[in-house]
Design a protein around this motif. Sequence first.
Motif, PDB file in Angstrom:
ATOM      1  N   TYR A  78       0.805  -1.140  -0.015  1.00 20.59           N
ATOM      2  CA  TYR A  78      -0.139  -0.204   0.056  1.00 20.59           C
ATOM      3  C   TYR A  78       0.856   1.239  -0.188  1.00 20.59           C
ATOM      4  CZ  TYR A  78      -3.529  -3.512  -0.015  1.00 20.59           C
ATOM      5  OH  TYR A  78      -4.381  -4.572  -0.431  1.00 20.59           O
ATOM      6  N   CYS A  81       1.075   2.247  -3.467  1.00 18.48           N
ATOM      7  CA  CYS A  81      -0.310   2.443  -3.959  1.00 18.48           C
ATOM      8  C   CYS A  81      -0.555   4.049  -3.911  1.00 18.48           C
ATOM      9  CB  CYS A  81      -1.228   1.506  -3.381  1.00 18.48           C
ATOM     10  SG  CYS A  81      -2.991   1.751  -4.196  1.00 18.48           S
ATOM     11  N   LEU A  85      -1.894   6.534  -7.045  1.00 17.42           N
ATOM     12  CA  LEU A  85      -3.020   7.724  -6.683  1.00 17.42           C
ATOM     13  C   LEU A  85      -2.481   8.918  -6.860  1.00 17.42           C
ATOM     14  CD1 LEU A  85      -4.492   6.287  -3.269  1.00 17.42           C
ATOM     15  CD2 LEU A  85      -5.376   5.789  -5.691  1.00 17.42           C
ATOM     16  N   ASP A 292      -2.043  -1.774  -7.858  1.00 15.86           N
ATOM     17  CA  ASP A 292      -1.693  -0.319  -7.990  1.00 15.86           C
ATOM     18  C   ASP A 292      -2.333   0.326  -9.166  1.00 15.86           C
ATOM     19  OD1 ASP A 292      -0.329  -0.712  -5.621  1.00 15.86           O
ATOM     20  OD2 ASP A 292       1.543   0.164  -6.155  1.00 15.86           O
ATOM     21  N   THR A 294      -4.638  -0.926 -11.167  1.00 13.94           N
ATOM     22  CA  THR A 294      -6.115  -0.568 -11.022  1.00 13.94           C
ATOM     23  C   THR A 294      -6.625   0.578 -10.343  1.00 13.94           C
ATOM     24  OG1 THR A 294      -6.526  -2.967 -11.227  1.00 13.94           O
ATOM     25  CG2 THR A 294      -8.408  -1.590 -10.294  1.00 13.94           C
ATOM     26  N   ALA A 295      -5.786   0.849  -9.315  1.00  9.84           N
ATOM     27  CA  ALA A 295      -5.983   2.253  -8.320  1.00  9.84           C
ATOM     28  C   ALA A 295      -5.711   3.492  -9.316  1.00  9.84           C
ATOM     29  CB  ALA A 295      -5.286   1.962  -7.102  1.00  9.84           C
ATOM     30  N   GLN A 298      -8.190   3.781 -11.784  1.00  4.54           N
ATOM     31  CA  GLN A 298      -9.747   4.363 -11.482  1.00  4.54           C
ATOM     32  C   GLN A 298      -9.653   5.896 -11.060  1.00  4.54           C
ATOM     33  OE1 GLN A 298     -10.091   1.351  -8.448  1.00  4.54           O
ATOM     34  NE2 GLN A 298     -11.772  -0.005  -9.624  1.00  4.54           N
ATOM     35  N   THR A 299      -8.595   6.554 -10.640  1.00  3.09           N
ATOM     36  CA  THR A 299      -8.638   7.760 -10.235  1.00  3.09           C
ATOM     37  C   THR A 299      -8.554   8.558 -11.609  1.00  3.09           C
ATOM     38  OG1 THR A 299      -6.241   7.757 -10.316  1.00  3.09           O
ATOM     39  CG2 THR A 299      -7.071   7.694  -8.294  1.00  3.09           C
ATOM     40  N   ALA A 325     -10.678   4.195  -4.395  1.00  2.00           N
ATOM     41  CA  ALA A 325      -9.976   3.822  -5.354  1.00  2.00           C
ATOM     42  C   ALA A 325      -9.151   2.560  -4.928  1.00  2.00           C
ATOM     43  CB  ALA A 325      -9.176   4.615  -6.031  1.00  2.00           C
ATOM     44  N   VAL A 326      -8.485   2.803  -3.625  1.00  2.00           N
ATOM     45  CA  VAL A 326      -7.735   1.852  -3.028  1.00  2.00           C
ATOM     46  C   VAL A 326      -8.612   0.519  -2.727  1.00  2.00           C
ATOM     47  CG1 VAL A 326      -6.125   1.229  -1.009  1.00  2.00           C
ATOM     48  CG2 VAL A 326      -6.172   3.180  -2.182  1.00  2.00           C
ATOM     49  N   SER A 329      -9.747  -1.413  -5.510  1.00  2.00           N
ATOM     50  CA  SER A 329      -8.885  -2.107  -6.106  1.00  2.00           C
ATOM     51  C   SER A 329      -8.528  -3.518  -5.316  1.00  2.00           C
ATOM     52  CB  SER A 329      -7.503  -1.305  -6.493  1.00  2.00           C
ATOM     53  OG  SER A 329      -6.791  -1.142  -5.111  1.00  2.00           O
ATOM     54  N   VAL A 346     -16.320   3.737  -7.026  1.00  2.00           N
ATOM     55  CA  VAL A 346     -15.511   5.026  -6.731  1.00  2.00           C
ATOM     56  C   VAL A 346     -16.499   6.224  -7.464  1.00  2.00           C
ATOM     57  CG1 VAL A 346     -13.438   6.365  -7.718  1.00  2.00           C
ATOM     58  CG2 VAL A 346     -13.431   3.947  -7.342  1.00  2.00           C
TER      59      VAL A 346
END
Length: 408
Positions: A78, A81, A85, A292, A294-295, A298-299, A325-326, A329, A346
């Motif tokens: 994380y 991650c 972001l 990561d 995917t996160a 998504q942002t 988003a975290v 994901s 999200v």
Amino acid sequence: MKKIGILERVLIGFGLGIIAGAILGPEAAALRFFGTIFIRLLSMLVVPLVVSTLAVGVAGISGVKLGRVFGKTLFFYYVTCIFALIIGLTLANATGVGRGMELGQLRDVAQVTAPPFSEVLTNIVPTNIVDAMAKTTMLQIIFFTLMFGVAMGLAGRTAEPVRAVLGGVADIMYRVVGMVMWYAPIGVFALIAWTVGNHGLAVLRPFALLIAIVYIGCIVHVFVVHALFVAYFCRVNPLKFLVRVKDAPIFAFTTASSSATLPVTLRVVKQVGVSDGIAGFVLPIGATVNMDGTALYQTVAAVFIANAFGIQLTIGQQLTIAVTAVLASIGAAGVPGAGLIMLMTVLTSVGLPLEGTALIAGVDRILDMARTAVNVVDDITAAAMVATTEGERLSPDLYRSSGPGVAA
Ligand code: ASP
């Protein structure tokens, strides 16, 4: 030697797939089933591979060390991650991606509510492990296997036969992976031909900036963030490291599935010198909860949708997007398109129109390929960092200061 031959053939399949897709256009869909067979071959290995490697991995790590390794695993998952972001939000805001599409505010936004936290937590615990395995419910399988592995370690000698059997199953599964790899070039050829044929240039054009940003973000995340983390924590040459593990992101790119790529990920991580115990522990969990890419996607997608619908996001809303988003994901399964479905959570968190997902759906596969490759690199780097901080040595030739066996 044999392995390099396979990778070369995969790359040839990749190149021929691009050509076939460009020539055949939508007709290339007829080839898709060859790719589906490939994904199914990889997917059929996931449950036995996760159960055997994770159980043996956990049993091999004793009490206090297990807690420490688990803590480190989550930390490395994380902390990187957060950078994903930041990269996603920065690129999306700096470019204003989606602006000018002027879709206006849609009325009647369907309300999808995220399941309550208590339900998410409850669903991690299986009621029937056979059912969880039959349905490949990964979090439930991991939960059970973690407990099983710990208990197997505690049981000591009486559990030895079971441990030996599971170790044998893991070895056998690795060999099956080797067999499946022979089919890989055909599968990759078909998947790429289908993707290229399905997404002609005309379809991609309005989304060119979105695609460019997601790809640039993914490249920066791997070659700057992951590279720096690996260089700092493992003291290895990050480029050598990334080149050595490249098979896994290449497979992830073509299959768009972290879970299906897991057999390959386990292979490459062993090749850089991570022990079976750490690899068996970190990677199966990572393929499910560590994403990561995917996160990041998504942002970017959330800002794209807001801009496309002419909605101004406040800083607070962007932070909410980052946090959700975290979580999204983590909740996303390691299968194609999971990130797009979780994107709804999200969007809901800041009241953005859910129709936005339909907007992106047409090009999602292209985005999925990149984010899945990042998800897999993320798992690999986490495994290497956990291993190094636990005192393991990676392959000697990866170290920057030359000379095999130079102390880190
Ligand atoms: N396809 C991704 C993966 O398997 C998940 C996603 O759709 O973002 O890692």
